[in-house]
Design a protein around this motif. Structure first.
Motif, PDB file in Angstrom:
ATOM      1  N   GLN A  41      -3.784  -5.673  -3.921  1.00 18.65           N
ATOM      2  CA  GLN A  41      -3.199  -5.882  -5.255  1.00 18.65           C
ATOM      3  C   GLN A  41      -4.272  -5.759  -6.331  1.00 18.65           C
ATOM      4  O   GLN A  41      -4.079  -5.075  -7.326  1.00 18.65           O
ATOM      5  N   THR A  42      -5.403  -6.416  -6.114  1.00 17.64           N
ATOM      6  CA  THR A  42      -6.455  -6.378  -7.135  1.00 17.64           C
ATOM      7  C   THR A  42      -7.134  -5.012  -7.205  1.00 17.64           C
ATOM      8  O   THR A  42      -7.660  -4.641  -8.246  1.00 17.64           O
ATOM      9  N   ALA A  43      -7.095  -4.263  -6.101  1.00 17.85           N
ATOM     10  CA  ALA A  43      -7.660  -2.913  -6.094  1.00 17.85           C
ATOM     11  C   ALA A  43      -6.647  -1.868  -6.580  1.00 17.85           C
ATOM     12  O   ALA A  43      -6.983  -0.690  -6.662  1.00 17.85           O
ATOM     13  N   LYS A  44      -5.436  -2.321  -6.864  1.00 20.32           N
ATOM     14  CA  LYS A  44      -4.340  -1.432  -7.285  1.00 20.32           C
ATOM     15  C   LYS A  44      -4.094  -0.330  -6.251  1.00 20.32           C
ATOM     16  O   LYS A  44      -3.880   0.822  -6.586  1.00 20.32           O
ATOM     17  N   ASP A  45      -4.117  -0.733  -4.977  1.00 18.62           N
ATOM     18  CA  ASP A  45      -3.944   0.197  -3.868  1.00 18.62           C
ATOM     19  C   ASP A  45      -2.570  -0.018  -3.234  1.00 18.62           C
ATOM     20  O   ASP A  45      -2.408  -0.823  -2.310  1.00 18.62           O
ATOM     21  N   TYR A  46      -1.580   0.704  -3.733  1.00 22.28           N
ATOM     22  CA  TYR A  46      -0.196   0.560  -3.281  1.00 22.28           C
ATOM     23  C   TYR A  46      -0.072   0.827  -1.778  1.00 22.28           C
ATOM     24  O   TYR A  46       0.606   0.090  -1.069  1.00 22.28           O
ATOM     25  N   ASP A  47      -0.706   1.885  -1.300  1.00 20.43           N
ATOM     26  CA  ASP A  47      -0.594   2.236   0.117  1.00 20.43           C
ATOM     27  C   ASP A  47      -1.138   1.131   1.023  1.00 20.43           C
ATOM     28  O   ASP A  47      -0.538   0.820   2.055  1.00 20.43           O
ATOM     29  N   ALA A  48      -2.257   0.534   0.647  1.00 17.61           N
ATOM     30  CA  ALA A  48      -2.807  -0.576   1.427  1.00 17.61           C
ATOM     31  C   ALA A  48      -1.890  -1.793   1.345  1.00 17.61           C
ATOM     32  O   ALA A  48      -1.743  -2.527   2.325  1.00 17.61           O
ATOM     33  N   PHE A  49      -1.270  -2.002   0.185  1.00 20.73           N
ATOM     34  CA  PHE A  49      -0.391  -3.150  -0.005  1.00 20.73           C
ATOM     35  C   PHE A  49       0.826  -3.070   0.914  1.00 20.73           C
ATOM     36  O   PHE A  49       1.247  -4.072   1.475  1.00 20.73           O
TER      37      PHE A  49
END
Length: 127
Positions: A41-49
């Motif tokens: 979330q803090t990295a703004k990484d949708y795929d990881a989320f």
């Protein structure tokens, strides 16, 4: 009657440590997943989320919604934060893990609930 009570007590004593060990492993895995969600979330990484999400969550959470939530979360986490595990619930076939996010900015804490089934995230909410 007395023999039945002894058998029941021995059964409980025998299997309670196993139950506790399984619970501890579940909590440890849940915490690992929760921390990876916050990091994504803090990295703004949708795929990881959505990597550990079930199909329903993947279908329900749009990239636009995720980006809006990430922007809000990044404003709060910039100065640092701590997470505290508060407990768990069983709801609708999911294990729901409760966490407190306490931010170093001194603002309000956030209560987070993360629903897991078979180590897949069915939902995560920040209140």
């Amino acid at each position: 009657m007395k023999n039945n009570l002894i058998r029941i007590a021995l059964f409980i004593a025998t299997f309670s440590p196993c139950s506790f060990a399984l619970h501890a492993a579940d909590s440890a895995q849940a915490e690992k997943i929760f921390k990876s969600l916050i990091a994504a979330q803090t990295a703004k990484d949708y795929d990881a989320f959505v990597a550990d999400a079930d199909d329903n969550l993947k279908a329900a959470l749009t990239k636009t919604q995720f980006d809006a939530a990430s922007n809000f979360m990044n404003k709060r986490t910039t100065g640092g934060y701590d997470t505290t595990f508060l407990g768990e619930l069983n709801q609708h076939g999911y294990q729901v893990f409760l966490y407190r996010l306490r931010f170093k900015d001194g603002g309000d804490d956030i209560l987070s609930t993360m629903s897991l089934k078979e180590n897949k995230v069915g939902g995560i909410f920040f209140k």
